[in-house]
Scaffold this active site. Structure first.
Site, PDB file in Angstrom:
ATOM      1  N   CYS A 115       0.807  -1.228   0.000  1.00 52.68           N
ATOM      2  CA  CYS A 115       0.000   0.000   0.000  1.00 52.68           C
ATOM      3  C   CYS A 115       0.838   1.275   0.000  1.00 52.68           C
ATOM      4  CB  CYS A 115      -0.950  -0.008   1.190  1.00 52.68           C
ATOM      5  SG  CYS A 115      -1.961  -1.501   1.285  1.00 52.68           S
ATOM      6  N   HIS A 252      -3.044   6.750   2.084  1.00 52.55           N
ATOM      7  CA  HIS A 252      -3.541   5.475   1.572  1.00 52.55           C
ATOM      8  C   HIS A 252      -4.969   5.274   2.051  1.00 52.55           C
ATOM      9  CE1 HIS A 252      -4.209   1.290   0.953  1.00 52.55           C
ATOM     10  NE2 HIS A 252      -3.987   0.950   2.215  1.00 52.55           N
ATOM     11  N   ASN A 282     -10.216  -0.446  -0.675  1.00 56.58           N
ATOM     12  CA  ASN A 282      -8.762  -0.404  -0.510  1.00 56.58           C
ATOM     13  C   ASN A 282      -8.131  -1.054  -1.739  1.00 56.58           C
ATOM     14  OD1 ASN A 282      -6.081  -0.909   0.135  1.00 56.58           O
ATOM     15  ND2 ASN A 282      -6.504  -1.488   2.249  1.00 56.58           N
TER      16      ASN A 282
END
Length: 327
Positions: A115, A252, A282
């Protein structure tokens, strides 16, 4: 801090057409829309077709970028693809993208920082260009997380989606984008978020070997909300700037609760924070470019704005960049 000579000059993005809503997930696992939204902020996510892979998403993000900004890319020096879901172990996603784009004289590498990948990719591009070794680099964050999700695990399957974003970074010593950075990894905590491959253990500890993503959400949350605010301060200190000089924070997009906690602990207003998780979930290395492009498309980000990009996740690894948007 080394003086930057690199500028981000274009951005593009792409997400698959297939939507997976919270109501769809109610038919797969014991969950419901209210529970998911309350705990994550996510309403839906995009899922790649069975024959659609990370290289396909990455390629389409680059096409979107070149069409919108009328950019020529046949003279690109290097393609950097940031991903944890490559089509193959080898060849790299970057090599596949290079072939699809038909760029004849470009290097190609993949970066796996999960990420935090996109921030690491931009950092590498800045370093390679500012050193004088290269002139023009494509940096892509792209993931097909749906292909490594266990859709019987309600703790992970509600979170993740697929998507991609691409940026062009070029030599420009008069109007550089990059102001400062902070990088960090705590590999001893890697067991909190992983996907198995060859090894059956992490640092000697046995893992679930199912080739699916496994996450201890509570531990990742604790790590992020304690370490990211410290990292944000390091980024600012390295640039000799204060938080009130930042126009937009682009973290993120892991989880809205997590972002809210990070903003609260760092003292940054959530109203000036951009995220892409509501519609896309996500998307790991793709969340930051998707959030950035969304902010541009909505007219929020203006030329001259200072942006704080901050990736964090698997590793456990983090990377923060303070940039000026000069596109």
């Amino acid at each position: 801090m080394t003086t930057s000579k690199a500028r981000i000059t274009a951005i593009g993005s792409y997400v698959p057409t297939n939507k997976l809503t919270n109501h769809d997930l109610e038919n797969l696992v014991e969950t419901n829309d209210e529970w998911i939204v309350q705990r994550t902020g996510i309403k839906e996510r995009r899922v790649a077709d069975s024959n659609e892979y990370t290289s396909d998403l990455a390629y389409k993000a680059v096409l979107n970028m070149t069409e919108r900004y009328n950019k020529t890319i046949d003279d690109v020096d290097i393609i950097i693809v940031c991903t944890m879901t490559p089509d193959f172990t080898t060849p790299s996603v970057a090599s596949l993208v290079q072939a699809k784009l038909g760029i004849k004289n470009s290097g190609a590498i993949d970066v796996n920082a999960a990420c935090a990948g996109f921030a690491y990719g931009l950092h590498l591009a800045n370093a390679l260009i500012s050193s004088g070794l290269h002139q023009k680099i494509i940096v892509i964050g792209a993931e097909t997380i749906s292909k490594i999700i266990d859709y019987t695990d309600r703790n992970t399957c509600i979170l993740f989606g697929d998507g991609s974003g691409a940026t062009l970074v070029e030599f420009d010593e008069r109007h550089p984008s990059f102001l400062s950075f902070h990088l960090n990894s705590e590999g001893e905590k890697g067991r909190s978020l992983y996907c198995s491959n060859l090894s059956k253990s992490i640092l000697g500890e046995a893992i679930v070997d199912n080739n699916k993503i496994v996450q201890n959400g509570r531990e990742v949350y604790k790590w992020a909300v304690s370490s990211v605010p410290r990292g944000i301060q390091n980024v600012l200190d390295n640039a000799s700037m204060s938080l009130d000089q930042v126009n937009w924070f682009i973290p993120h997009s892991a989880n809205l609760r997590m972002i809210q906690s990070i903003c609260e602990k760092s003292g940054f207003p959530i109203e000036q924070t951009l995220y892409s998780l509501i519609d896309y979930g996500n998307t790991s290395a793709a969340t930051i470019p998707l959030s950035l492009d969304k902010g541009i498309s909505e007219g929020k980000i203006k030329s001259g704005d200072n942006l704080l990009l901050y990736g964090f996740g698997g590793g456990l690894t983090q990377a923060g960049l303070l940039i000026t948007w000069n596109v």
